[in-house]
Design a protein around this motif. Structure first.
Motif, PDB file in Angstrom:
ATOM      1  N   ASP A   1       0.819  -1.209   0.000  1.00 40.70           N
ATOM      2  CA  ASP A   1       0.000   0.000   0.000  1.00 40.70           C
ATOM      3  C   ASP A   1       0.853   1.259   0.000  1.00 40.70           C
TER       4      ASP A   1
ATOM      5  N   LYS B   1      -7.845  -5.484   2.731  1.00 40.09           N
ATOM      6  CA  LYS B   1      -6.677  -5.472   3.613  1.00 40.09           C
ATOM      7  C   LYS B   1      -7.102  -5.147   5.036  1.00 40.09           C
TER       8      LYS B   1
ATOM      9  N   SER C   1      -7.150  -3.312   8.388  1.00 42.13           N
ATOM     10  CA  SER C   1      -6.864  -1.903   8.675  1.00 42.13           C
ATOM     11  C   SER C   1      -7.575  -1.482   9.956  1.00 42.13           C
ATOM     12  N   LYS C   2      -6.985  -0.468  10.587  1.00 41.58           N
ATOM     13  CA  LYS C   2      -7.599   0.079  11.791  1.00 41.58           C
ATOM     14  C   LYS C   2      -8.944   0.712  11.451  1.00 41.58           C
ATOM     15  N   SER C   3      -9.005   1.399  10.301  1.00 43.34           N
ATOM     16  CA  SER C   3     -10.221   2.130   9.943  1.00 43.34           C
ATOM     17  C   SER C   3     -11.394   1.198   9.665  1.00 43.34           C
TER      18      SER C   3
END
Length: 285
Positions: A221, A256, A258-260
């Protein structure tokens, strides 16, 4: 070039780590071990609005839990803002950056109706150049009045100065390829945000040089960002490291981690009984 290669893992304390972070950290450690190298840890905490002390403490706990060992002291970006400011001054002295007073809303209004407006590799619309064309007197007057500004790189001028460049990308078997740097794909990228006076791009290249990093191992990324980093290394006269951009850990739907997106964290997995050995197996290492 140091006799021993130097690797680094550089998380941001803006949330808890997940298996994607574990994979990147463990892969860095594995490569450092196989090459007789060193592993450093860096805390990228320039985003003062999102970074929290409890997340930083959790990073140390989670990395220790998966068995990661790193050298001390840990470099914290928030302690090196003056170094980033000096790097920005160097680019400013070459007249390659300009103050930008535009908000995100201003940019969207400037390109409204342009359905085919070009976008950067992250999908954001390229900056239309509104403030690049301001005359010097107006710039100085607005800055003198206290109006806050970000500082953008004049990409066309910068690329014109450094010319065509490449970076060295290595595969797991240590096979290297020279890949073309294409920083112009990002347009006039922000080098200093109006709220913190720096940016990820300029901070990371300064950090890598200061820490003597020779091998940067990170997710795909960040592949496109490497073009900007290579340009900044040339402009600032910094060493050129090698890069390896690894595959990303994805969830069952192919997204992927991810925190979000609220991906399960290492703390979550530990809480339901996952062992460190389970974690290592889960990421294929």
């Amino acid at each position: 070039m140091p006799e021993r290669p130097i690797f680094r893992f550089a998380p941001s304390p803006n949330g808890y780590l997940h298996l994607g972070h574990a994979y990147s950290a463990l892969l860095n450690a594995k490569m450092a071990r196989e090459r007789g190298g060193r592993l450093l840890l860096r805390i990228e905490d320039i985003d003062i609005a999102r970074c929290r002390p409890e997340y930083e403490r959790a990073i140390y706990e989670d990395l220790a839990w998966i068995g990661l060992k790193w050298e001390e002291p840990v470099r914290r970006q928030s302690e090196h803002l003056a170094e980033y400011a000096r790097a920005l001054d160097h680019v400013r002295d070459r007249r390659l950056i300009y103050p930008c007073f535009c908000t995100r809303g201003d940019i969207l209004r400037a390109i409204a109706g342009c359905t085919d407006w070009p976008r950067d590799p992250d999908g954001s619309p390229l900056y239309p150049g509104t403030c690049r064309d301001l005359d010097a007197a107006e710039r100085e007057a607005r800055l003198a009045s206290g109006e806050r500004a970000a500082w953008r790189l004049d990409m066309e001028r910068a690329v014109g100065i450094i010319g065509r460049r490449t970076w060295s990308e290595f595969e797991l078997g240590d096979v290297e390829r020279a890949l073309p740097a294409e920083p112009q794909a990002w347009g006039d990228v922000v080098l200093a945000r109006r709220d913190i006076g720096t940016s990820y791009h300029i901070s990371v290249v300064v950090d890598d040089a200061q820490q003597g990093i020779t091998d940067i191992v990170r997710g795909k990324d960040l592949f496109a960002s490497t073009s900007v980093h290579r340009l900044l290394q040339v402009l600032l006269g910094l060493p050129e490291p090698r890069y390896h951009h690894h595959e990303l850990i994805t969830d069952a739907s192919g997204h992927k981690l991810s925190k979000s997106r609220g991906s399960p964290t290492l703390r979550d997995l530990r809480g339901i009984g996952m062992t460190p050995e389970d974690g290592v197996c889960a990421v294929g290492l």
